[in-house]
Design an enzyme around this catalytic site. Structure first.
Site, PDB file in Angstrom:
ATOM      1  N   TYR A  29      39.683  49.697  46.451  1.00 59.65           N
ATOM      2  CA  TYR A  29      39.511  48.561  47.338  1.00 59.65           C
ATOM      3  C   TYR A  29      40.372  48.024  48.334  1.00 59.65           C
ATOM      4  O   TYR A  29      41.820  48.088  48.085  1.00 59.65           O
ATOM      5  CB  TYR A  29      39.272  47.202  46.452  1.00 59.65           C
ATOM      6  CG  TYR A  29      38.638  46.127  47.076  1.00 59.65           C
ATOM      7  CD1 TYR A  29      37.222  45.714  47.175  1.00 59.65           C
ATOM      8  CD2 TYR A  29      39.427  44.891  47.739  1.00 59.65           C
ATOM      9  CE1 TYR A  29      36.866  44.724  47.636  1.00 59.65           C
ATOM     10  CE2 TYR A  29      38.856  43.864  48.253  1.00 59.65           C
ATOM     11  CZ  TYR A  29      37.500  43.847  48.222  1.00 59.65           C
ATOM     12  OH  TYR A  29      36.943  42.714  48.597  1.00 59.65           O
TER      13      TYR A  29
ATOM     14  N   SER B  38      39.747  52.482  40.048  1.00 57.02           N
ATOM     15  CA  SER B  38      39.215  50.940  40.370  1.00 57.02           C
ATOM     16  C   SER B  38      37.991  50.946  41.442  1.00 57.02           C
ATOM     17  O   SER B  38      36.863  51.382  40.882  1.00 57.02           O
ATOM     18  CB  SER B  38      40.392  50.336  41.581  1.00 57.02           C
ATOM     19  OG  SER B  38      40.217  48.911  41.620  1.00 57.02           O
ATOM     20  N   GLN B  39      37.815  50.470  42.547  1.00 54.00           N
ATOM     21  CA  GLN B  39      36.758  50.663  43.373  1.00 54.00           C
ATOM     22  C   GLN B  39      35.898  51.831  43.158  1.00 54.00           C
ATOM     23  O   GLN B  39      34.835  52.121  43.198  1.00 54.00           O
ATOM     24  CB  GLN B  39      36.960  50.132  44.778  1.00 54.00           C
ATOM     25  CG  GLN B  39      35.563  50.117  45.734  1.00 54.00           C
ATOM     26  CD  GLN B  39      35.769  49.882  47.111  1.00 54.00           C
ATOM     27  OE1 GLN B  39      35.418  48.649  47.609  1.00 54.00           O
ATOM     28  NE2 GLN B  39      36.364  50.673  47.851  1.00 54.00           N
TER      29      GLN B  39
ATOM     30  N   ASP C 141      44.850  44.649  31.808  1.00 60.09           N
ATOM     31  CA  ASP C 141      44.223  44.747  33.281  1.00 60.09           C
ATOM     32  C   ASP C 141      43.516  43.587  33.499  1.00 60.09           C
ATOM     33  O   ASP C 141      42.457  43.127  33.079  1.00 60.09           O
ATOM     34  CB  ASP C 141      43.505  46.125  33.210  1.00 60.09           C
ATOM     35  CG  ASP C 141      42.932  46.164  34.865  1.00 60.09           C
ATOM     36  OD1 ASP C 141      43.232  45.389  35.706  1.00 60.09           O
ATOM     37  OD2 ASP C 141      42.313  47.334  35.090  1.00 60.09           O
TER      38      ASP C 141
ATOM     39  N   HIS D 131      46.518  46.857  35.774  1.00 60.90           N
ATOM     40  CA  HIS D 131      45.327  47.697  36.504  1.00 60.90           C
ATOM     41  C   HIS D 131      45.785  49.041  37.245  1.00 60.90           C
ATOM     42  O   HIS D 131      45.078  50.077  37.685  1.00 60.90           O
ATOM     43  CB  HIS D 131      44.908  46.987  37.764  1.00 60.90           C
ATOM     44  CG  HIS D 131      43.691  47.398  38.398  1.00 60.90           C
ATOM     45  ND1 HIS D 131      42.651  47.742  38.011  1.00 60.90           N
ATOM     46  CD2 HIS D 131      43.399  47.619  39.669  1.00 60.90           C
ATOM     47  CE1 HIS D 131      41.676  48.273  38.618  1.00 60.90           C
ATOM     48  NE2 HIS D 131      42.340  48.166  39.849  1.00 60.90           N
TER      49      HIS D 131
END
Length: 321
Positions: free
Chosen positions: A91, A185-186, A271, A300
């Site tokens: 992100y 992640s994203q 996370d 994370h």
């Protein structure tokens, strides 16, 4: 600290996310339209100071025919066809500098890294605009165009990602029969979406994936980016039901239920950005062969380089089979 479901409960957790009746038709029509509007990709060799890796600048057609940038990195002098990894970024990030993200080419693969439209000004440089306007939104990308599934930002991004796979398959240096997706992640959430939309994928590696289990994610954490949705709904109180209806078309849980490629996941018990229960929600629903690594004392960042190392080993095994 531990804040989510316990390690014992996570494998049994099931998301409350609904699966829209027209989910498949919505996505098949969206992708078919993008393919009809596509122009041939433009590939240009990029001079660099590297001696072990060759870099190519790629421009391909994404959603609505919009130009999307990417890097293709391959071992120096490679003539192909090589097993390929289409890499989606986290992100706020973009495709970065030509000399960044050399992992896949260094491992002997063709690495195709997609830029993320409209992002690339947070921690890594991007070069792709998002020319589509938006209604009222909370700052960031999570509520951009959220008034409808047709205008929602991630409809464009996920379509770009499917078109990135199409484009990579057409490149001379790529073995189209050995192509996987990877992201953190994203990027992991986008990779998961592709696994549900592109049946011919060899594998998917989804590290600490974002964009999963929106009904729970929006209420279990105060961390951004999920907090963008909560903040939007704190102002637009009357729109909660409609927003969650839109998000159901973009939830990794629903993509996972349609995915068949072998998959590797990772998540962390601490996370708060992508809570472990939201990752397990997608993992538990994943229809194909799957494995997950749980990092007990991490947030994370997950396993970081170990996640990458494990992904290389996983993909080598799949490509060799």
């Amino acid at each position: 600290m531990f804040f989510d479901l316990s390690q014992e409960l996570l494998p049994r957790y099931q998301s409350a996310q609904r699966d829209p009746d027209d989910f498949d038709s919505f996505w098949s029509e969206t992708i078919a339209q993008a393919r009809r509007q596509a122009s041939p990709a433009v590939v240009t060799r990029v001079p660099t100071a590297l001696t072990t890796i060759d870099v190519y600048d790629v421009t391909f057609s994404g959603f609505d025919g919009n130009p999307i940038k990417a890097w293709l990195r391959v071992p120096a002098g490679a003539t192909g066809p090589l097993p390929a990894v289409v890499h989606f970024v986290g992100y706020g990030g973009g495709r970065g500098h030509p000399l960044e993200n050399l992992l896949w080419a260094s491992a002997g693969f063709a690495g195709f890294q997609m830029d993320t439209r409209g992002q690339g000004s947070t921690w890594s440089v991007g070069d792709t605009a998002d020319p589509v306007g938006s209604g009222a939104q909370y700052p960031g990308f999570m509520t951009r165009g959220i008034a409808s599934r047709e205008t929602y930002y991630y409809r464009r991004v996920i379509t770009d990602a499917v078109r990135a796979i199409d484009t990579a398959r057409e490149l001379e240096l790529v073995d189209s029969s050995r192509l996987a997706v990877f992201g953190q992640s994203q990027g992991g959430g986008i990779a998961l979406a592709c696994a549900g939309l592109v049946p011919e994928l060899s594998a998917a590696a989804c590290c600490v994936p974002f964009l999963c289990d929106f009904p729970r994610a929006c209420v279990i954490t105060d961390e951004f980016p999920y907090k963008e949705i909560a903040n939007y709904l704190a102002v637009h109180r009357e729109k909660a039901s409609r927003v969650h209806e839109v998000l159901s078309y973009f939830d990794g849980v629903n993509f996972a239920a349609r995915a068949q490629a072998p998959a590797s996941f990772s998540t962390s018990l601490m996370d708060t950005t992508c809570p472990p229960s939201t990752v397990y929600a997608a993992f538990n629903r994943y229809a194909g062969r799957k494995a997950i690594t749980l990092w007990e004392y991490n947030g994370h960042e997950g396993g970081q380089v170990i996640d990458q190392e494990q992904s290389i080993s996983f993909l080598r095994e799949v490509f060799a089979s």
